[in-house]
Scaffold this active site. Structure first.
Site, PDB file in Angstrom:
ATOM      1  N   TRP B 371       0.656  -1.274   0.225  1.00  0.00           N
ATOM      2  CA  TRP B 371       0.128   0.062   0.114  1.00  0.00           C
ATOM      3  C   TRP B 371       0.806   1.326   0.042  1.00  0.00           C
ATOM      4  O   TRP B 371       0.560   2.080  -0.603  1.00  0.00           O
ATOM      5  CB  TRP B 371      -0.841   0.068   1.166  1.00  0.00           C
ATOM      6  CG  TRP B 371      -1.720   1.248   1.256  1.00  0.00           C
ATOM      7  CD1 TRP B 371      -3.067   1.334   0.842  1.00  0.00           C
ATOM      8  CD2 TRP B 371      -1.288   2.281   2.261  1.00  0.00           C
ATOM      9  NE1 TRP B 371      -3.430   2.841   1.276  1.00  0.00           N
ATOM     10  CE2 TRP B 371      -2.504   3.380   1.919  1.00  0.00           C
ATOM     11  CE3 TRP B 371      -0.296   2.826   2.993  1.00  0.00           C
ATOM     12  CZ2 TRP B 371      -2.395   4.438   2.577  1.00  0.00           C
ATOM     13  CZ3 TRP B 371      -0.404   4.078   3.373  1.00  0.00           C
ATOM     14  CH2 TRP B 371      -1.235   4.945   3.188  1.00  0.00           C
ATOM     15  N   HIS B 372       2.186   1.056   0.711  1.00  0.00           N
ATOM     16  CA  HIS B 372       2.931   2.441   0.692  1.00  0.00           C
ATOM     17  C   HIS B 372       3.587   2.638  -0.546  1.00  0.00           C
ATOM     18  O   HIS B 372       4.059   3.942  -0.561  1.00  0.00           O
ATOM     19  CB  HIS B 372       3.937   2.152   1.679  1.00  0.00           C
ATOM     20  CG  HIS B 372       3.505   2.074   3.424  1.00  0.00           C
ATOM     21  ND1 HIS B 372       2.684   1.377   3.796  1.00  0.00           N
ATOM     22  CD2 HIS B 372       3.419   3.330   4.344  1.00  0.00           C
ATOM     23  CE1 HIS B 372       2.501   1.809   5.270  1.00  0.00           C
ATOM     24  NE2 HIS B 372       2.706   2.812   5.211  1.00  0.00           N
ATOM     25  N   GLY B 373       3.760   1.757  -1.238  1.00  0.00           N
ATOM     26  CA  GLY B 373       4.408   2.121  -2.329  1.00  0.00           C
ATOM     27  C   GLY B 373       4.461   0.863  -3.612  1.00  0.00           C
ATOM     28  O   GLY B 373       4.359  -0.338  -2.941  1.00  0.00           O
ATOM     29  N   PHE B 512       2.811   8.288  -0.852  1.00  0.00           N
ATOM     30  CA  PHE B 512       2.119   7.033  -0.850  1.00  0.00           C
ATOM     31  C   PHE B 512       0.654   7.196  -1.190  1.00  0.00           C
ATOM     32  O   PHE B 512      -0.026   6.176  -1.193  1.00  0.00           O
ATOM     33  CB  PHE B 512       2.175   6.383   0.502  1.00  0.00           C
ATOM     34  CG  PHE B 512       3.668   6.440   1.161  1.00  0.00           C
ATOM     35  CD1 PHE B 512       4.538   5.789   0.264  1.00  0.00           C
ATOM     36  CD2 PHE B 512       4.311   6.977   2.225  1.00  0.00           C
ATOM     37  CE1 PHE B 512       5.969   5.739   0.445  1.00  0.00           C
ATOM     38  CE2 PHE B 512       5.474   6.901   2.538  1.00  0.00           C
ATOM     39  CZ  PHE B 512       6.393   6.324   2.019  1.00  0.00           C
TER      40      PHE B 512
END
Lengths: 375, 512
Positions: B371-373, B512
């Site tokens: 999800w962050h990247g 993000f």
């Protein structure tokens, strides 16, 4: 630390089971009056911090955007520097040298030695009539009761159509002499520049420089100007010392000159002429008879560009100056040809820039023709 | 438009706050706030506005449809919009006084009670998820997956046959997609009612203080506030808002942004790092990220208060955590709660044995990392945290975890710090370099080389900040007192932060 979190190992990735309801942030408690005072005080203290730092930056003016000129700027523009040097002069100069980088090696000290008149070299890189106009005004405003003599080296290319140098526009103490439509003014960006820690650190550097250097002339970024504006050392000195042959410099200058004329320098720029005339008129008003010298040029460069436009512009410039002599009080000397002042083709840095032996010959020649011109 | 900019602080925010309090009636205020939020988003790139509008409209329609099919009315205990959102009650994940996890029971109930419309409701939920995750997948992950497939094809000798699309990542997409997914699932579960109008829902999704970097607010947290708007700006709200904004800007501009160039430089020269400089890089980023993101959150909460809205807290002194699970209760709290409620628990949570719990934790954190990247470094980072959670859980069950709080804190901090390395590194090679340096495999810095790479003052600043994050109370727990001292300190922080705006950098979580 908040222990309730400490031992929950039965939970999922985030462990706890905190309810996602409306969060409760601790709000400050007190009477509305007290909380109002508190809020306004925060804003007032913040504003005070900003104003103090911005005020400090404005006074020190490390980038030269305000124009206080009380301290040396940390960014190197020779215009800002020369303003600073003028500001540091304790006595008004008897002779002011104007012009472009080609005049920077003219020594006020040598003129004083020959005439007894203390001088100041106000020539700046790519100097044009508009720069001369600003400097003459600056010096006049600094010593309104005194009148200086002027030695102005004009290049044929000085009258090419060019916008004002950015260094001139960004030096408020000079830019204020320009017509309003030419001035940059103090804009939002300048204000933002003042409201900054980074500028404050530059202000400290500026003050440190001021305190460190007893000789204000040595307090430039690269320490190569004397207090009287003479350029003690420049990159061309370094190249010469490194053994760069003169021929290489001449080749470079010839390419540059060829480009200038191929790009279409077909007439003297009317704005440049207007500022030239205004400047000479102002000098005359102050009682001065300026000595206008058309800058010497290496014979090889002259030969290379004579037929591609330089010859015509040179003729046009000479004719123009003669015409101005009928309207104003000025001495005109055409030293383009080095034989005219007894110059040596070897005493050049390149095709345009004279080394000191040649600039001394220029001064000698002027004094020979007009013994009282530089007093 | 970033929070730490002149434009936001001295133009956008005052205008929006003034308009918000001056306008009457409530619907006009909500229109104003929604338009301001869209303007805030469009300032970055107006062409991505439709991307914000599509999930807003589709999810609202789907939520309405879910509600009419009996979902909301059949929620456990019934759902009154205001009561359900009031912050306790029987929401998934809520902890009862007895400490019994009610989330696991509530999950099944809506399905049972709404048996009649079960199929169509499930279809609506799937439709919503397909749209939301489709948008997120395409804009955030298409390039990554194609590139990865291309890499596999190349590895097995097929060359590089796949085109790798270059898609600009829309600002904040991960946050607003998660926001809208949570709302739809909550409505599906019957734990909250849909927003009353599309305007309310649009305001909820786009609310500018939390739009691009969170906190991820639940619909149940928003609805009661928008239904009962604070009538006027009180000095209490203004003081609290200004205090939080001051703290947040100071964290971001005076600390995180000052650390950033040093950290960037150390990671850029990762091949030359040795033991101490390797640790300086890791610790520097650990602190930079915390002050950056928690600073953003403080400003978001402060801006919310200036509008009379309370956003959920996202940080609670995370580097004081005594376990990885504890860390996830304190770091990016709203994301942790989201992953728990919408991923971990639906996967089975901890109800299906130790092995399955470990697998669930790993899957949740791998996806949390992703999800962050869109990059393998984030997947690895998620995997490290998943392994840490599962490992700690297994050890704790056997009583093999240290009993001393200070040792738990130290071990957790070192674990988190080490994990941040791969999170920060542009690729696994750089992460490997830093890890090798931290383990002493690249030698030990001499005083001269450490001085050249890090510098004495930077090292001292790092030390001071490490002490600070271990000693200072969380901003969330700070209750400013309206005294001279607090006003002076807060005002100086705010003024100093404003003076550092000149060269602002975007908040790290924007990416993000």
């Amino acid at each position: 630390m908040s222990q309730p979190h400490a031992s929950d190992t039965r939970s999922g990735p985030t462990g706890g089971r905190r309810a996602p309801g409306v969060p409760q942030l601790p709000l400050p408690q007190g009477s509305p009056r007290r909380l109002g005072w508190f809020t306004l005080m925060i804003a007032a203290v913040a504003a005070a911090v900003v104003i103090v730092v911005a005020g400090f930056n404005a006074v020190v003016d490390p980038y030269g955007t305000v124009g206080t000129a009380l301290f040396p700027t940390v960014t190197w523009t020779d215009r800002a520097l020369k303003v600073y040097l003028v500001n540091n002069l304790t006595e008004p100069p008897d002779v002011v040298i104007l012009g472009s980088s080609r005049a920077m090696k003219l020594e006020p000290e040598y003129i004083e030695e020959k005439t007894g008149a203390a001088g100041f070299n106000a020539a700046v890189s790519s100097g044009r009539p508009i720069d001369a106009w600003a400097f003459v005004n600056l010096i006049h405003d600094r010593w309104p009761e005194d009148s200086a003599g002027y030695l102005w080296l004009l290049d044929v290319e000085t009258f090419r159509t060019w916008p004002p140098d950015p260094g001139l526009l960004s030096t408020p103490r000079l830019a204020r002499y320009l017509p309003p439509d030419m001035q940059d003014g103090f804009g939002l960006d300048d204000l933002k520049l003042l409201v900054s820690w980074e500028t404050a650190s530059m202000s400290l550097r500026s003050i440190e420089k001021q305190l460190r250097d007893a000789d204000p002339g040595a307090s430039t970024e690269d320490e190569d100007f004397a207090a009287d504006g003479f350029r003690v050392r420049n990159y061309q000195d370094d190249r010469l010392a490194a053994g760069r042959p003169l021929a290489a410099g001449i080749r470079y200058t010839t390419r540059q000159a060829t480009k200038t004329y191929q790009e279409g320098y077909t007439a003297l720029d009317p704005i440049a002429r207007r500022f030239f005339e205004k400047t000479v008129a102002l000098m005359n008003e102050q009682g001065a008879t300026p000595v206008i010298v058309i800058s010497p040029q290496h014979p090889e460069v002259t030969a290379a560009v004579e037929d591609i436009g330089w010859g015509d512009r040179h003729e046009e410039l000479v004719a123009y100056l003669r015409e101005q002599q009928e309207r104003h009080d000025l001495i005109v000397l055409d030293y383009t040809d080095i034989d005219s002042f007894g110059g040596s083709p070897d005493d050049f840095f390149d095709g345009y820039h004279l080394t000191v032996p040649n600039t001394r010959r220029v001064v000698d020649a002027i004094l020979e023709e007009h013994p009282d011109a530089l007093r | 438009m970033v929070f730490g900019s002149y434009l936001f602080l001295f133009a956008f925010l005052p205008v929006v706050v003034a308009g918000w309090w001056l306008l009457r009636p409530a619907s006009a205020r909500i229109v104003w706030l929604t338009l301001a939020s869209y303007f805030f988003y469009a300032w970055w790139d107006w062409r991505y506005l439709p991307l914000l509008l599509v999930p807003t409209v589709t999810d609202h329609l789907i939520q309405r449809a879910l509600a009419t099919r009996g979902g909301a009315d059949d929620a456990p205990g019934g759902v009154d919009v205001n009561a359900a959102a009031a912050g306790g009650g029987a929401e998934p994940g809520a902890e009862t006084a007895a400490g019994i996890d009610v989330a696991e029971t509530t999950l099944a109930e809506p399905a049972v009670k709404a048996a009649a419309g079960r199929g169509s409701r499930r279809a609506l939920l799937v439709l919503s998820l397909v749209i939301d995750l489709g948008l997120l997948g395409f804009f955030k992950y298409a390039g990554f997956f194609m590139d990865s497939l291309d890499g596999i094809a190349s590895w097995i000798g097929l060359g590089r046959p796949l085109p790798v699309p270059e898609i600009l990542l829309p600002l904040g997409i991960s946050f607003y997609i998660f926001t809208t997914i949570s709302a739809t699932i909550d409505v599906y579960r019957g734990s909250t009612a849909p927003a009353r109008t599309l305007l309310d829902y649009a305001c909820y999704v786009a609310l500018f203080p939390k739009l691009v970097s969170g906190p991820i607010m639940r619909l149940s947290q928003f609805t009661p506030q928008i239904r009962r708007l604070v009538p006027r700006l009180t000095w209490q709200l203004a003081a609290a808002g200004l205090f939080l904004i001051s703290c947040g800007l100071a964290k971001k501009l005076l600390i995180a942004d000052q650390l950033a160039p040093h950290v960037d430089d150390l990671f850029a020269r990762s091949g030359g790092l040795e033991l101490f400089s390797g640790w300086a890089a890791a610790l520097g980023y650990t602190l930079q990220l915390y002050f950056d993101f928690s600073g953003y959150t403080d400003v978001a909460l402060g801006v919310g208060l200036l509008l009379g809205l309370r956003l959920p807290q996202n940080f609670d002194s995370p580097y004081k955590s005594v376990s990885i699970a504890d860390f996830w209760r304190r770091w990016h709290i709203t994301l942790g709660a989201w992953l728990r409620d919408y991923l971990y628990i639906p996967l089975g949570g901890n109800r299906r044995g130790a092995v399955r719990t470990g697998v669930n934790l790993m899957v949740t954190m791998l996806l949390g990392g992703l999800w962050h990247g869109a990059g393998w470094t984030f997947v690895v980072w998620g995997g490290i945290h998943g392994a840490g959670l599962a490992g700690h859980r297994a050890l704790a069950k056997r009583g093999w975890t240290p009993t001393w709080t200070w040792l738990n804190r130290l071990l957790t901090f070192l674990f988190v710090t080490a994990a941040w390395v791969v999170f920060r590194a542009p690729d696994l090679d750089v992460a490997g370099n830093v890890y090798a340096a931290m383990l002493g495999l690249r030698g030990i810095d001499s005083a001269a080389s450490f001085g050249a790479r890090v510098g004495l003052w930077s090292a001292l600043a790092l030390g001071a900040l490490l002490i600070f994050v271990n000693v200072a109370p969380s901003t969330a727990h700070l209750q400013p007192r309206p005294t001279w001292r607090w006003a002076l300190l807060t005002g100086i922080l705010l003024g100093a932060a404003v003076l550092a705006i000149a060269a602002p950098s975007p908040f790290l979580y924007f990416q993000f």
